[in-house]
Design an enzyme around this catalytic site. Sequence first.
Site, PDB file in Angstrom:
ATOM      1  N   LYS A  12       0.810  -1.220   0.000  1.00 26.85           N
ATOM      2  CA  LYS A  12       0.000   0.000   0.000  1.00 26.85           C
ATOM      3  C   LYS A  12       0.845   1.273   0.000  1.00 26.85           C
ATOM      4  O   LYS A  12       2.053   1.237   0.266  1.00 26.85           O
ATOM      5  CB  LYS A  12      -0.939  -0.020   1.202  1.00 26.85           C
ATOM      6  CG  LYS A  12      -1.982  -1.136   1.143  1.00 26.85           C
ATOM      7  CD  LYS A  12      -2.874  -1.075   2.370  1.00 26.85           C
ATOM      8  CE  LYS A  12      -3.956  -2.124   2.350  1.00 26.85           C
ATOM      9  NZ  LYS A  12      -4.795  -2.045   3.571  1.00 26.85           N
ATOM     10  N   TYR A  52     -12.654  -2.058  -3.947  1.00 20.93           N
ATOM     11  CA  TYR A  52     -13.212  -2.000  -2.591  1.00 20.93           C
ATOM     12  C   TYR A  52     -14.740  -2.034  -2.564  1.00 20.93           C
ATOM     13  O   TYR A  52     -15.349  -1.702  -1.550  1.00 20.93           O
ATOM     14  CB  TYR A  52     -12.716  -0.751  -1.862  1.00 20.93           C
ATOM     15  CG  TYR A  52     -11.287  -0.854  -1.378  1.00 20.93           C
ATOM     16  CD1 TYR A  52     -10.893  -1.883  -0.521  1.00 20.93           C
ATOM     17  CD2 TYR A  52     -10.336   0.084  -1.753  1.00 20.93           C
ATOM     18  CE1 TYR A  52      -9.591  -1.966  -0.061  1.00 20.93           C
ATOM     19  CE2 TYR A  52      -9.024   0.012  -1.288  1.00 20.93           C
ATOM     20  CZ  TYR A  52      -8.658  -1.020  -0.446  1.00 20.93           C
ATOM     21  OH  TYR A  52      -7.370  -1.100   0.019  1.00 20.93           O
ATOM     22  N   PHE A  60     -16.052   3.528   6.373  1.00 18.85           N
ATOM     23  CA  PHE A  60     -14.661   3.814   6.002  1.00 18.85           C
ATOM     24  C   PHE A  60     -14.384   3.648   4.506  1.00 18.85           C
ATOM     25  O   PHE A  60     -13.249   3.813   4.054  1.00 18.85           O
ATOM     26  CB  PHE A  60     -13.698   2.931   6.802  1.00 18.85           C
ATOM     27  CG  PHE A  60     -13.995   1.454   6.712  1.00 18.85           C
ATOM     28  CD1 PHE A  60     -13.553   0.699   5.630  1.00 18.85           C
ATOM     29  CD2 PHE A  60     -14.709   0.820   7.722  1.00 18.85           C
ATOM     30  CE1 PHE A  60     -13.815  -0.661   5.550  1.00 18.85           C
ATOM     31  CE2 PHE A  60     -14.978  -0.551   7.652  1.00 18.85           C
ATOM     32  CZ  PHE A  60     -14.524  -1.290   6.563  1.00 18.85           C
ATOM     33  N   ARG A  88      -1.909 -14.523   4.178  1.00 18.65           N
ATOM     34  CA  ARG A  88      -2.592 -13.885   5.319  1.00 18.65           C
ATOM     35  C   ARG A  88      -1.830 -14.144   6.625  1.00 18.65           C
ATOM     36  O   ARG A  88      -1.751 -13.267   7.477  1.00 18.65           O
ATOM     37  CB  ARG A  88      -4.041 -14.338   5.395  1.00 18.65           C
ATOM     38  CG  ARG A  88      -4.833 -13.787   4.175  1.00 18.65           C
ATOM     39  CD  ARG A  88      -6.303 -13.857   4.307  1.00 18.65           C
ATOM     40  NE  ARG A  88      -6.867 -13.054   5.369  1.00 18.65           N
ATOM     41  CZ  ARG A  88      -7.079 -11.735   5.298  1.00 18.65           C
ATOM     42  NH1 ARG A  88      -6.733 -11.065   4.220  1.00 18.65           N
ATOM     43  NH2 ARG A  88      -7.630 -11.104   6.307  1.00 18.65           N
ATOM     44  N   THR A  94      -5.119  -7.187  10.640  1.00 15.62           N
ATOM     45  CA  THR A  94      -5.333  -5.874  10.016  1.00 15.62           C
ATOM     46  C   THR A  94      -4.731  -4.753  10.853  1.00 15.62           C
ATOM     47  O   THR A  94      -4.126  -3.834  10.316  1.00 15.62           O
ATOM     48  CB  THR A  94      -6.847  -5.625   9.811  1.00 15.62           C
ATOM     49  OG1 THR A  94      -7.373  -6.693   9.024  1.00 15.62           O
ATOM     50  CG2 THR A  94      -7.103  -4.313   9.106  1.00 15.62           C
ATOM     51  N   ARG A 105       2.677  -6.690   8.667  1.00 15.26           N
ATOM     52  CA  ARG A 105       1.949  -5.553   9.241  1.00 15.26           C
ATOM     53  C   ARG A 105       2.524  -5.137  10.591  1.00 15.26           C
ATOM     54  O   ARG A 105       2.582  -3.953  10.903  1.00 15.26           O
ATOM     55  CB  ARG A 105       0.462  -5.879   9.352  1.00 15.26           C
ATOM     56  CG  ARG A 105      -0.217  -5.868   7.990  1.00 15.26           C
ATOM     57  CD  ARG A 105      -1.673  -6.229   8.089  1.00 15.26           C
ATOM     58  NE  ARG A 105      -2.371  -6.008   6.829  1.00 15.26           N
ATOM     59  CZ  ARG A 105      -3.500  -6.610   6.501  1.00 15.26           C
ATOM     60  NH1 ARG A 105      -4.076  -7.467   7.337  1.00 15.26           N
ATOM     61  NH2 ARG A 105      -4.072  -6.358   5.338  1.00 15.26           N
ATOM     62  N   ASN A 115      -1.653  -0.008   7.106  1.00 18.56           N
ATOM     63  CA  ASN A 115      -1.158  -1.303   7.562  1.00 18.56           C
ATOM     64  C   ASN A 115      -0.254  -2.007   6.546  1.00 18.56           C
ATOM     65  O   ASN A 115      -0.090  -3.213   6.576  1.00 18.56           O
ATOM     66  CB  ASN A 115      -2.307  -2.206   8.004  1.00 18.56           C
ATOM     67  CG  ASN A 115      -3.306  -2.497   6.910  1.00 18.56           C
ATOM     68  OD1 ASN A 115      -3.068  -2.195   5.740  1.00 18.56           O
ATOM     69  ND2 ASN A 115      -4.425  -3.097   7.273  1.00 18.56           N
ATOM     70  N   HIS A 118      -2.069  -5.360   1.506  1.00 14.89           N
ATOM     71  CA  HIS A 118      -3.410  -5.938   1.348  1.00 14.89           C
ATOM     72  C   HIS A 118      -3.245  -7.421   1.080  1.00 14.89           C
ATOM     73  O   HIS A 118      -2.323  -7.852   0.390  1.00 14.89           O
ATOM     74  CB  HIS A 118      -4.139  -5.297   0.155  1.00 14.89           C
ATOM     75  CG  HIS A 118      -5.346  -6.082  -0.275  1.00 14.89           C
ATOM     76  ND1 HIS A 118      -6.555  -6.006   0.370  1.00 14.89           N
ATOM     77  CD2 HIS A 118      -5.505  -6.998  -1.275  1.00 14.89           C
ATOM     78  CE1 HIS A 118      -7.418  -6.822  -0.220  1.00 14.89           C
ATOM     79  NE2 HIS A 118      -6.808  -7.429  -1.224  1.00 14.89           N
ATOM     80  N   GLU A 129      -9.700 -10.316  -7.685  1.00 16.43           N
ATOM     81  CA  GLU A 129      -8.731  -9.218  -7.611  1.00 16.43           C
ATOM     82  C   GLU A 129      -7.627  -9.383  -8.640  1.00 16.43           C
ATOM     83  O   GLU A 129      -7.194  -8.407  -9.273  1.00 16.43           O
ATOM     84  CB  GLU A 129      -8.165  -9.126  -6.192  1.00 16.43           C
ATOM     85  CG  GLU A 129      -9.207  -8.673  -5.185  1.00 16.43           C
ATOM     86  CD  GLU A 129      -8.767  -8.753  -3.732  1.00 16.43           C
ATOM     87  OE1 GLU A 129      -9.481  -8.176  -2.895  1.00 16.43           O
ATOM     88  OE2 GLU A 129      -7.725  -9.391  -3.431  1.00 16.43           O
TER      89      GLU A 129
END
Length: 173
Positions: A12, A52, A60, A88, A94, A105, A115, A118, A129
């Site tokens: 990100k 998203y 948010f 993950r 998160t 993260r 964070n 993704h 995605e």
Amino acid sequence: MESTKLTFAMIKPDAVAAKHTGKIIDIIEHNGFEIIRMQKVIIDEGLAEEFYAVHKERPFYRELIEFVISAPVIIMALHKENAVNSWRELIGATDPAKAAEGTIRNSFGTNVGNNAVHGSDSSDTALAELELFFPDLFEYDFNSDDDSDDDDSDDEDSDEDDECDDECDDDHE
């Protein structure tokens, strides 16, 4: 490629701006992932909204969009056995403060919004995605009957060969 062996990943804007890209890629590779596609991009608003869309009704949502379009990101297609779950586990919770020690993260994120990375939450989401960001990844039909033999390449009736011969000869004069 089996869908369980693929996942989508994004470094990100916060982690890219903080110059953590190389360190994160190093962690990815040292944890057995093969990066099969990678690109540094600036995501436009329409693509971000599609990405998203699952959060559209959340308070948010707008903040997510504004953040992801604010600066360059690194998008990646990762390959590994059990890719989604492995990724993950590697990125952690998160909230970086709640992420396990040594996760991406925990190491590079600063808060829930910033964070660092993704990670797709399921194989279905990962495929959606990946198709959104790397549409060419799935263009090749792995199940097609490929009857091309060496004998076919010498086919005298091929119009393609005739066209190429004419054009190729003209190009080299």
